[in-house]
Scaffold this motif. Structure first.
Motif, short mmCIF file in Angstrom:
data_model
loop_
_atom_site.label_atom_id
_atom_site.label_comp_id
_atom_site.label_asym_id
_atom_site.label_seq_id
_atom_site.Cartn_x
_atom_site.Cartn_y
_atom_site.Cartn_z
N MET A 1 0.84 -1.21 0.00
CA MET A 1 0.00 0.00 0.00
C MET A 1 0.88 1.26 0.00
N LEU A 2 0.45 2.22 -0.77
CA LEU A 2 1.24 3.46 -0.83
C LEU A 2 1.04 4.27 0.44
N LYS A 3 2.12 4.54 1.15
CA LYS A 3 2.01 5.34 2.38
C LYS A 3 2.69 6.69 2.28
N ALA A 4 3.70 6.81 1.37
CA ALA A 4 4.41 8.09 1.30
C ALA A 4 4.94 8.36 -0.10
N VAL A 5 4.98 9.63 -0.43
CA VAL A 5 5.65 10.06 -1.66
C VAL A 5 6.80 10.97 -1.25
N ILE A 6 8.00 10.65 -1.74
CA ILE A 6 9.20 11.41 -1.38
C ILE A 6 9.71 12.14 -2.63
N PHE A 7 9.71 13.45 -2.52
CA PHE A 7 10.05 14.29 -3.67
C PHE A 7 11.51 14.73 -3.65
N ASP A 8 12.07 14.81 -4.84
CA ASP A 8 13.29 15.59 -5.06
C ASP A 8 12.78 17.04 -5.23
N LEU A 9 13.67 18.00 -5.14
CA LEU A 9 13.21 19.40 -5.24
C LEU A 9 13.53 20.00 -6.62
N ASP A 10 14.81 20.22 -6.86
CA ASP A 10 15.20 20.87 -8.12
C ASP A 10 14.88 19.97 -9.30
N GLY A 11 14.07 20.44 -10.21
CA GLY A 11 13.72 19.67 -11.40
C GLY A 11 12.43 18.89 -11.25
N VAL A 12 11.90 18.82 -10.03
CA VAL A 12 10.63 18.11 -9.80
C VAL A 12 9.57 19.08 -9.28
N ILE A 13 9.96 19.89 -8.31
CA ILE A 13 9.00 20.83 -7.71
C ILE A 13 9.15 22.22 -8.33
N THR A 14 10.40 22.57 -8.62
CA THR A 14 10.67 23.88 -9.25
C THR A 14 12.00 23.80 -9.98
N ASP A 15 12.30 24.84 -10.75
CA ASP A 15 13.54 24.82 -11.52
C ASP A 15 14.56 25.78 -10.94
N THR A 16 15.40 25.25 -10.06
CA THR A 16 16.47 26.09 -9.51
C THR A 16 17.75 25.96 -10.34
N ALA A 17 17.73 25.00 -11.31
CA ALA A 17 18.96 24.71 -12.07
C ALA A 17 19.51 25.95 -12.77
N GLU A 18 18.62 26.78 -13.30
CA GLU A 18 19.06 27.98 -14.02
C GLU A 18 19.80 28.94 -13.06
N TRP A 19 19.33 29.04 -11.83
CA TRP A 19 19.96 29.94 -10.86
C TRP A 19 21.28 29.37 -10.35
N HIS A 20 21.29 28.03 -10.18
CA HIS A 20 22.58 27.40 -9.85
C HIS A 20 23.56 27.69 -10.99
N TYR A 21 23.07 27.57 -12.22
CA TYR A 21 23.92 27.80 -13.40
C TYR A 21 24.50 29.21 -13.41
N LEU A 22 23.66 30.21 -13.20
CA LEU A 22 24.13 31.60 -13.23
C LEU A 22 25.19 31.85 -12.16
N ALA A 23 24.95 31.30 -10.97
CA ALA A 23 25.89 31.52 -9.86
C ALA A 23 27.20 30.76 -10.08
N TRP A 24 27.11 29.52 -10.55
CA TRP A 24 28.34 28.76 -10.81
C TRP A 24 29.12 29.38 -11.97
N ARG A 25 28.41 29.85 -13.00
CA ARG A 25 29.09 30.41 -14.16
C ARG A 25 29.91 31.64 -13.76
N GLU A 26 29.31 32.48 -12.91
CA GLU A 26 30.04 33.68 -12.50
C GLU A 26 31.32 33.30 -11.75
N LEU A 27 31.17 32.34 -10.84
CA LEU A 27 32.35 31.91 -10.07
C LEU A 27 33.41 31.28 -10.99
N ALA A 28 32.94 30.38 -11.88
CA ALA A 28 33.87 29.69 -12.78
C ALA A 28 34.62 30.70 -13.66
#
Ligand code: B16
Ligand code: MG
Length: 221
Positions: free
Chosen positions: A1-28
């Protein structure tokens, strides 16, 4: 029986990848490393320090910095990322996710978060969905990051359910491996070929397809 759903965040609930990208790019760029969107894909689902190591290796600078300097570099990136996150509003939630959270709550299915991000609690707050989650695992609570199953197992443990009673939802191949190795049912968000290859039991190309009746039908098969 299904008792729980466990979510990832980035890419499932919202898109933070673009902001990670901007911040990493500046540092790199600041330390003389070229960094593009394609390479950014490889950083999805992996921790901050592992991301930094990959970027330094990309630029052939893996041995150039001491541990203290690496912590400073990661912290500089994070300060920039957190500043970008202040722009995040509830409308940044992916289509269908709020409705799914509502359905799960109404049906007594527990909800957990298994994100590699230490900023996850702040992001849930910005999206105004903190209250749906019975548990949010801090990545520091577990020894190994994804693809190890630790964070999903810890979420199940905190929710007092067995892994076989859980669905995990992920967009990264490392995350699908983590869910399967935890002994859970894996739902992949992304292209069918990539997600099936990673071992997903069910694949949706769009979060709008994440509907409880569909999840239950597939889970119970
Ligand atoms: P932070 P997820 C992950 O989130 C991101 O996909 C990954 O790119 C990032 O490096 C990691 O969180 C750590 O994030 O620097 O905020 O602690 O997909 O596991 O929700
Ligand atoms: Mg993800």
């Amino acid at each position: 029986m299904l008792k729980a759903v466990i979510f990832d965040l980035d890419g499932v609930i919202t898109d933070t990848a673009e902001w990670h990208y901007l911040a990493w790019r500046e540092l790199a760029n600041r330390i003389g490393i070229d960094f593009n969107r394609e390479f950014n894909e490889e950083l999805k689902g992996i921790s901050r320090m592992e991301s930094l190591e990959k970027i330094l290796a990309l630029g052939g600078k893996a041995d150039r910095y001491s541990e203290t300097e690496k912590i400073e570099l990661a912290s500089t990136k994070n300060d920039h990322y957190v500043q970008l996150l202040t722009q995040m509003k509830p409308d940044a939630i992916f289509p269908g996710i709020k409705e799914l959270l509502e359905e799960l709550k109404a049906n007594g299915v527990l909800i957990g978060l298994a994100s590699a991000s230490k900023n996850a609690p702040a992001i849930l707050q910005s999206l105004e969905i903190t209250n749906y989650f019975q548990t949010v695992v801090n990545p520091d609570e577990v020894e190994r990051g994804k693809p190890a199953p630790d964070i999903f197992l810890r979420a199940a443990e905190k929710l007092a359910v067995s892994p076989a009673e859980c669905i995990g939802i992920e967009d990264a191949t490392a995350g699908i491996t983590a869910i399967k190795d935890a002994g859970m049912y894996a739902v992949g968000v992304g292209t069918i070929e990539k997600m099936k290859q990673a071992g997903a039991d069910l694949v949706v190309e769009d979060t709008q397809e994440l509907v409880l009746s569909v999840l239950l039908r597939e889970f119970n098969q």
